[in-house]
Design a protein around this motif. Sequence first.
Motif, PDB file in Angstrom:
ATOM      1  N   ILE A   2       0.860  -1.188   0.000  1.00 46.59           N
ATOM      2  CA  ILE A   2       0.000   0.000   0.000  1.00 46.59           C
ATOM      3  C   ILE A   2       0.894   1.235   0.000  1.00 46.59           C
ATOM      4  CG2 ILE A   2      -1.878   1.200   1.156  1.00 46.59           C
ATOM      5  CD1 ILE A   2      -2.562  -1.632   0.117  1.00 46.59           C
ATOM      6  N   THR A   3       0.956   1.886  -1.156  1.00 45.51           N
ATOM      7  CA  THR A   3       1.828   3.056  -1.283  1.00 45.51           C
ATOM      8  C   THR A   3       1.080   4.321  -1.688  1.00 45.51           C
ATOM      9  OG1 THR A   3       2.335   2.592  -3.604  1.00 45.51           O
ATOM     10  CG2 THR A   3       3.758   1.569  -1.941  1.00 45.51           C
ATOM     11  N   ASN A   4      -0.223   4.214  -2.001  1.00 45.85           N
ATOM     12  CA  ASN A   4      -0.984   5.410  -2.355  1.00 45.85           C
ATOM     13  C   ASN A   4      -2.464   5.185  -2.052  1.00 45.85           C
ATOM     14  OD1 ASN A   4      -2.159   3.968  -4.572  1.00 45.85           O
ATOM     15  ND2 ASN A   4      -0.429   4.522  -5.870  1.00 45.85           N
TER      16      ASN A   4
ATOM     17  N   ARG B  93      -5.026   1.819  -1.244  1.00 43.62           N
ATOM     18  CA  ARG B  93      -5.869   1.703  -0.041  1.00 43.62           C
ATOM     19  C   ARG B  93      -7.315   1.430  -0.425  1.00 43.62           C
ATOM     20  NH1 ARG B  93      -2.596   5.948   1.167  1.00 43.62           N
ATOM     21  NH2 ARG B  93      -1.003   5.414   2.725  1.00 43.62           N
TER      22      ARG B  93
ATOM     23  N   ASP C  13      -0.599  -4.303   2.895  1.00 39.15           N
ATOM     24  CA  ASP C  13      -0.244  -3.420   4.011  1.00 39.15           C
ATOM     25  C   ASP C  13       0.819  -2.434   3.534  1.00 39.15           C
ATOM     26  OD1 ASP C  13      -0.133  -2.362   6.623  1.00 39.15           O
ATOM     27  OD2 ASP C  13      -0.404  -4.382   7.468  1.00 39.15           O
ATOM     28  N   GLU C  14       1.126  -1.469   4.407  1.00 38.48           N
ATOM     29  CA  GLU C  14       2.237  -0.566   4.147  1.00 38.48           C
ATOM     30  C   GLU C  14       3.525  -1.389   4.013  1.00 38.48           C
ATOM     31  OE1 GLU C  14       1.653   2.713   3.911  1.00 38.48           O
ATOM     32  OE2 GLU C  14      -0.445   2.580   4.523  1.00 38.48           O
TER      33      GLU C  14
ATOM     34  N   GLU D 148       6.558  -1.441   5.187  1.00 40.92           N
ATOM     35  CA  GLU D 148       7.293  -1.883   6.381  1.00 40.92           C
ATOM     36  C   GLU D 148       6.560  -3.018   7.085  1.00 40.92           C
ATOM     37  OE1 GLU D 148       6.473   1.181   5.641  1.00 40.92           O
ATOM     38  OE2 GLU D 148       8.406   2.125   5.182  1.00 40.92           O
TER      39      GLU D 148
ATOM     40  N   SER E 231       5.933  -1.996  -7.074  1.00 49.31           N
ATOM     41  CA  SER E 231       5.927  -1.731  -5.633  1.00 49.31           C
ATOM     42  C   SER E 231       6.574  -2.870  -4.858  1.00 49.31           C
ATOM     43  CB  SER E 231       4.495  -1.507  -5.140  1.00 49.31           C
ATOM     44  OG  SER E 231       3.950  -0.321  -5.687  1.00 49.31           O
TER      45      SER E 231
ATOM     46  N   HIS F 260       9.889  -1.830  -3.041  1.00 46.67           N
ATOM     47  CA  HIS F 260       9.698  -1.532  -1.622  1.00 46.67           C
ATOM     48  C   HIS F 260       9.772  -2.749  -0.704  1.00 46.67           C
ATOM     49  CE1 HIS F 260       8.604   2.534  -2.677  1.00 46.67           C
ATOM     50  NE2 HIS F 260       7.615   2.118  -3.462  1.00 46.67           N
TER      51      HIS F 260
END
Length: 340
Positions: free
Chosen positions: A253-255, A259, A288-289, A291, A328, A332
Amino acid sequence: MKKIGFLSFGHWTPHPQSATQSARDVLHQSIDLAQAAEDLGADGAYFRVHHFARQLASPFPLLAAAGAKTSRIELGTGVIDLRYENPFYFVEDAGAADLISDGRLQLGVSRGSPEQVIDGWRHFGYTSADDDPSGANAARQKAELILQLLEGEGFAEPNPRPMFPNPPGLLRLEPHSEGLRERMWWGAGSDATAVWAAEHGMNLMSSTLKDHESNEPFHVQQAKQLRAFRDAWDSDRWGFEPRTSVSRSIFAITNDTDRRYFVGGDTDDQIGKIDANTTAIFGRSYADEPEALIEQLRHDEAIAEADTLLLTVPNQLGVDYNAHVIESILTHVAPALGWR
């Protein structure tokens, strides 16, 4: 290090919010996504095969077209349902598509999953014994014949008065693509079928569901399946080291768009019946985000066990968004987990 690719079911529907309104749309976009994934540095573009459905069906025209448009990325299936296949046509089509791609095919085959119609393979002209109503034994017999044909040994008696000159000896199917035999995968739904794949010299492809064979979480059961496969593999007999793959729905989830699409989904394993006699466990999705996602994925034993991870993508959201989903993960998530 881990190979990372995508797996597309190739859904299409004439709905205003779908980016794939037709079969034409999904075929062209599948090729475009393979090109985009290659540009991003992904390792594989894999496609599901379903018959009698608004999804990708006949894989070899798509694989050949994607092979002609790309230069590096692996092109595969996950999986081709062998109940619907003629092994001889399969080997000819696969050989041609593999040569077009310069030897990049990775073909996942299996009995397949429950289909859209009852005994759909019978409409294709194939039958199975009365004591094998699922077609599983027929699929395995076809797999064994395909593997034999891919060896490239001659078996057919030549015509003494052929239209064109023949090479000496018995004839094989043409075109023959050297090395494709080692790039065959079996989609295993149980520990026993994983061992069967090893015994027949095929790589192992394990998806997001398998037979529920213990009370452990899905990823633990799947990791045991992969280890059972490797324990059964005989490198001296087959002459190469096998590969194993798992597939997952994983979204970083980066934007805000991420979401809106994925936050709030089910994050637990599910248990259910896939037919009257089989209880299956379905693996969780991850969203999820970055991290938090990294920490969750550290505990997935099956991903750690496999050398290849296939990211299931929501193909109806279009090429650009799915390229973002893949990028992503590559950017990430993968480096922090040692996959890149």
